[in-house]
Motif scaffolding. Structure first.
Motif, short mmCIF file in Angstrom:
data_model
loop_
_atom_site.label_atom_id
_atom_site.label_comp_id
_atom_site.label_asym_id
_atom_site.label_seq_id
_atom_site.Cartn_x
_atom_site.Cartn_y
_atom_site.Cartn_z
N ARG A 95 47.30 43.62 -104.77
CA ARG A 95 47.79 42.69 -105.80
C ARG A 95 48.47 43.45 -106.94
NH1 ARG A 95 42.57 39.72 -105.81
NH2 ARG A 95 42.89 38.00 -104.39
N LEU A 96 47.80 44.52 -107.36
CA LEU A 96 48.33 45.28 -108.50
C LEU A 96 49.62 46.01 -108.11
CD1 LEU A 96 47.83 45.98 -111.43
CD2 LEU A 96 46.28 47.80 -110.70
N ALA A 97 49.64 46.57 -106.92
CA ALA A 97 50.86 47.26 -106.45
C ALA A 97 52.02 46.27 -106.35
CB ALA A 97 50.59 47.93 -105.11
N ARG A 98 51.72 45.06 -105.89
CA ARG A 98 52.76 44.02 -105.78
C ARG A 98 53.30 43.68 -107.17
NH1 ARG A 98 56.62 42.79 -103.91
NH2 ARG A 98 57.34 40.71 -103.37
N ALA A 99 52.37 43.54 -108.12
CA ALA A 99 52.78 43.21 -109.49
C ALA A 99 53.63 44.32 -110.09
CB ALA A 99 51.55 42.98 -110.36
N ALA A 135 39.03 45.50 -109.65
CA ALA A 135 40.27 45.67 -110.43
C ALA A 135 40.31 47.03 -111.13
CB ALA A 135 40.38 44.55 -111.47
N ASP A 136 39.14 47.55 -111.57
CA ASP A 136 39.12 48.88 -112.20
C ASP A 136 39.49 49.95 -111.18
OD1 ASP A 136 38.08 47.85 -114.65
OD2 ASP A 136 36.08 47.79 -113.75
N ILE A 137 38.95 49.79 -109.97
CA ILE A 137 39.22 50.78 -108.92
C ILE A 137 40.69 50.70 -108.50
CG2 ILE A 137 38.54 51.54 -106.60
CD1 ILE A 137 35.75 50.18 -107.30
N ALA A 138 41.21 49.48 -108.44
CA ALA A 138 42.64 49.30 -108.10
C ALA A 138 43.52 50.00 -109.14
CB ALA A 138 42.97 47.82 -108.04
#
Ligand SMILES: NC(=O)c1ccc[n+]([C@@H]2O[C@H](COP(=O)([O-])OP(=O)(O)OC[C@H]3O[C@@H](n4cnc5c(N)ncnc54)[C@H](OP(=O)(O)O)[C@@H]3O)[C@@H](O)[C@H]2O)c1
Length: 239
Positions: A36-40, A209-212
């Protein structure tokens, strides 16, 4: 001096723009959160996992390519990498959780599956992916911190946990300039089986989310390789 285009806040927000991030074990938990974070941040995403329905849902939500297979089937894994249509930039391996068993319940076949999943999978991924990852790209592996403390039921996972930082360092040398790093996480509130130490841990826990966020940092910080990062919400410090 005027700031370069690369230092503008907008650029940093989309600092994976045009890059491809592959996540093995990407339909749930830490892998999905990293996707999700990489996509954002602008990346194209490829997700793999075993359960095709859950993977399909994750792929739809992120506009990601998907491939459903068991990553510990190393022949299948090799065929997956051979069939990749283009080079990738970053690869995160999450996948199977650890297997905890006291000596009285020790099962050799289960132990061998654990060695496959936690020691041989990173090696096999490095072998298959080395020629597919662009220079300055990254391989990221995941492990936990529970094997760093002595407890009944943790002997195999303790041995695997001790070996992974050394494996990471050696691979970083062998496949440079591709970078290789290891994240060792504490309990993060995902559906993984509880460790024998879970009940002793009360203090802050990390979140997926922290690990991401750490995973994305390691993808973009080109100075870091061969390193192991604990992210455990102070579980090791407290115990
Ligand atoms: N969450 C924690 O508290 C924690 C703490 C320390 C370390 N870790 C490590 O972090 C990793 C991921 O944990 P998580 O909490 O994100 O787990 P999770 O929510 O259960 O997600 C695991 C992901 O990997 C996939 N997967 C599992 N086995 C696989 C296999 N053999 N082949 C391909 N894909 C597979 C799962 O999908 P399918 O089931 O459909 O295959 C799912 O997408 C694990 O290696 C774990 O040891 C987690």
């Amino acid at each position: 001096m005027a700031p370069s285009a690369n230092s503008s806040p907008v650029h940093r927000e989309r600092d994976l723009l045009g890059q491809t991030v592959l996540i093995i074990g990407g339909s749930s938990g830490i892998g999905l959160e990293t996707a999700r974070l990489a996509r954002a941040k602008g990346a194209d995403i490829i997700l793999t996992a075993r359960n095709p329905d859950r993977l399909h849902r994750a792929g739809l939500a992120l506009g990601a390519s998907i491939a459903a297979f068991d990553a510990t089937d190393f022949d299948r894994l090799e065929r997956f990498f051979d069939a990749l249509p283009r080079a990738i930039d970053h690869l995160l391996v999450t996948g199977p959780g650890p297997c905890y068993a006291p000596l009285s319940e020790f099962d050799l076949a289960a132990a061998r599956r654990d060695i496959d999943a936690h020691l041989l999978l990173p090696l096999q991924v490095a072998k298959d992916a080395a020629s597919k990852v662009r220079p300055a790209g990254t391989l990221l592996f995941m492990d936990g911190v529970s094997g760093r403390r002595a407890a009944a039921g943790l002997s195999l996972i303790a041995a695997l946990t001790a070996g992974l930082p050394a494996l990471t360092k050696a691979l970083a040398l062998e496949i440079a300039p591709v970078r290789v790093n290891l994240i060792t996480a504490g309990l993060a509130g995902t559906p993984l089986p509880a460790s024998p130490l879970s009940d002793e841990i009360d203090g802050p826990r990390g979140r997926p989310a922290d690990i991401a966020a750490l995973a994305i940092h390691l993808m973009t910080n080109t100075a870091v390789t061969g390193a192991t990062f604990d992210i455990d919400g102070s579980q090791l410090v407290g115990g």
